[in-house]
Design a protein around this motif. Structure first.
Motif, PDB file in Angstrom:
ATOM      1  N   TRP A 128       0.832  -1.210   0.000  1.00  0.00           N
ATOM      2  CA  TRP A 128       0.000   0.000   0.000  1.00  0.00           C
ATOM      3  C   TRP A 128       0.865   1.258   0.000  1.00  0.00           C
ATOM      4  O   TRP A 128       0.567   2.232  -0.695  1.00  0.00           O
ATOM      5  N   ASP A 129       1.936   1.251   0.779  1.00  0.00           N
ATOM      6  CA  ASP A 129       2.843   2.406   0.814  1.00  0.00           C
ATOM      7  C   ASP A 129       3.371   2.715  -0.583  1.00  0.00           C
ATOM      8  O   ASP A 129       3.475   3.876  -0.977  1.00  0.00           O
ATOM      9  N   ARG A 130       3.697   1.675  -1.333  1.00  0.00           N
ATOM     10  CA  ARG A 130       4.195   1.895  -2.693  1.00  0.00           C
ATOM     11  C   ARG A 130       3.088   2.348  -3.632  1.00  0.00           C
ATOM     12  O   ARG A 130       3.317   3.133  -4.541  1.00  0.00           O
ATOM     13  N   VAL A 131       1.886   1.850  -3.414  1.00  0.00           N
ATOM     14  CA  VAL A 131       0.747   2.284  -4.228  1.00  0.00           C
ATOM     15  C   VAL A 131       0.514   3.772  -4.044  1.00  0.00           C
ATOM     16  O   VAL A 131       0.307   4.512  -5.000  1.00  0.00           O
ATOM     17  N   THR A 132       0.550   4.244  -2.805  1.00  0.00           N
ATOM     18  CA  THR A 132       0.269   5.659  -2.532  1.00  0.00           C
ATOM     19  C   THR A 132       1.326   6.583  -3.116  1.00  0.00           C
ATOM     20  O   THR A 132       1.054   7.766  -3.318  1.00  0.00           O
ATOM     21  N   GLU A 133       2.520   6.058  -3.415  1.00  0.00           N
ATOM     22  CA  GLU A 133       3.579   6.872  -4.014  1.00  0.00           C
ATOM     23  C   GLU A 133       3.372   7.086  -5.516  1.00  0.00           C
ATOM     24  O   GLU A 133       4.014   7.942  -6.114  1.00  0.00           O
ATOM     25  N   LEU A 134       2.503   6.299  -6.126  1.00  0.00           N
ATOM     26  CA  LEU A 134       2.254   6.411  -7.571  1.00  0.00           C
ATOM     27  C   LEU A 134       1.477   7.678  -7.910  1.00  0.00           C
ATOM     28  O   LEU A 134       0.717   8.193  -7.084  1.00  0.00           O
ATOM     29  N   ARG A 135       1.648   8.144  -9.154  1.00  0.00           N
ATOM     30  CA  ARG A 135       0.837   9.264  -9.642  1.00  0.00           C
ATOM     31  C   ARG A 135      -0.605   8.785  -9.795  1.00  0.00           C
ATOM     32  O   ARG A 135      -0.849   7.592  -9.966  1.00  0.00           O
ATOM     33  N   ARG A 136      -1.560   9.714  -9.780  1.00  0.00           N
ATOM     34  CA  ARG A 136      -2.975   9.353  -9.863  1.00  0.00           C
ATOM     35  C   ARG A 136      -3.277   8.508 -11.104  1.00  0.00           C
ATOM     36  O   ARG A 136      -3.985   7.509 -11.034  1.00  0.00           O
ATOM     37  N   ARG A 137      -2.729   8.894 -12.246  1.00  0.00           N
ATOM     38  CA  ARG A 137      -2.955   8.161 -13.491  1.00  0.00           C
ATOM     39  C   ARG A 137      -2.443   6.720 -13.360  1.00  0.00           C
ATOM     40  O   ARG A 137      -3.085   5.774 -13.801  1.00  0.00           O
ATOM     41  N   ASP A 138      -1.274   6.551 -12.725  1.00  0.00           N
ATOM     42  CA  ASP A 138      -0.710   5.214 -12.542  1.00  0.00           C
ATOM     43  C   ASP A 138      -1.537   4.398 -11.548  1.00  0.00           C
ATOM     44  O   ASP A 138      -1.692   3.181 -11.709  1.00  0.00           O
ATOM     45  N   LYS A 139      -2.079   5.067 -10.523  1.00  0.00           N
ATOM     46  CA  LYS A 139      -2.957   4.370  -9.572  1.00  0.00           C
ATOM     47  C   LYS A 139      -4.186   3.831 -10.291  1.00  0.00           C
ATOM     48  O   LYS A 139      -4.615   2.699 -10.049  1.00  0.00           O
ATOM     49  N   GLN A 140      -4.753   4.636 -11.189  1.00  0.00           N
ATOM     50  CA  GLN A 140      -5.929   4.199 -11.940  1.00  0.00           C
ATOM     51  C   GLN A 140      -5.595   3.020 -12.830  1.00  0.00           C
ATOM     52  O   GLN A 140      -6.348   2.042 -12.908  1.00  0.00           O
TER      53      GLN A 140
END
Length: 184
Positions: A128-140
């Motif tokens: 999750w910590d690594r997910v939150t570091e992603l840009r919004r577009r990459d999270k999507q």
């Protein structure tokens, strides 16, 4: 061959060793004597050729864990080339069957790593910590992959996976043809 590998036998093909012809094999290491009753791989599920082909095609002839395609060199060890296997999502001891939905395409390296996982597996919080570091577009995009339970491959990636399935001689021919077409 597939039944010997779990018993420690190391058998290489032209995909592992480009110097081999498609109909040649190279015995690198002899494993347990499977012809003796005490060394038989009791309970190994037989995966039919049809199921194996279906799983490899479904997964785009690439490892679902690390994304490497068959025959590619590993970045950390250019002398080692990816050999794809079909592994079980859940270990056999957990009751996994030999049906396509219980199978996943893995490179031999990831397959072995998963078999021997210890307490070093990442926690949900670490991921999750690594997910939150992603840009919004990459999270999507990541969420889309999660929902699809797979990463959509581009047309170029699909062609690359097909190319990597060809014998070394045909890959060389295709490379020359493309080089000629582009006038390089």
């Amino acid at each position: 061959m597939r039944d010997l590998r779990p018993a420690g036998w190391v058998i290489r093909t032209y995909r592992d060793r480009p110097s081999l012809q498609p109909d040649q094999l190279y015995l690198e290491a002899i494993g347990r004597p499977v012809w003796e009753p005490e060394h038989r791989a009791a309970g190994l599920r037989q995966i039919s050729s049809k199921t194996r082909r279906l799983v490899l095609e479904r997964d785009g002839h690439a490892c679902r864990r690390c994304g490497h395609a068959a025959g590619e060199a590993y970045a950390d060890d250019p002398s080692a080339h990816v050999r794809l296997t079909v592994g079980h999502v859940n270990p056999h001891r957990s009751g996994s069957a030999a049906e396509a939905e219980d199978l996943i395409t893995e490179c031999a390296r990831c397959n072995e790593t998963v078999k021997h996982l210890t307490g070093v597996q990442m926690t949900k919080e670490q991921v999750w910590d690594r997910v939150t570091e992603l840009r919004r577009r990459d999270k999507q995009e990541l969420l889309d992959w999660m929902k699809a339970d797979g990463r959509a491959m581009s047309q170029m990636e699909r062609v690359w996976a097909m190319y990597r399935q060809l014998p070394a001689v045909l890959r060389e021919d295709l490379k020359r043809d493309l080089d000629s077409l582009l006038g390089s």
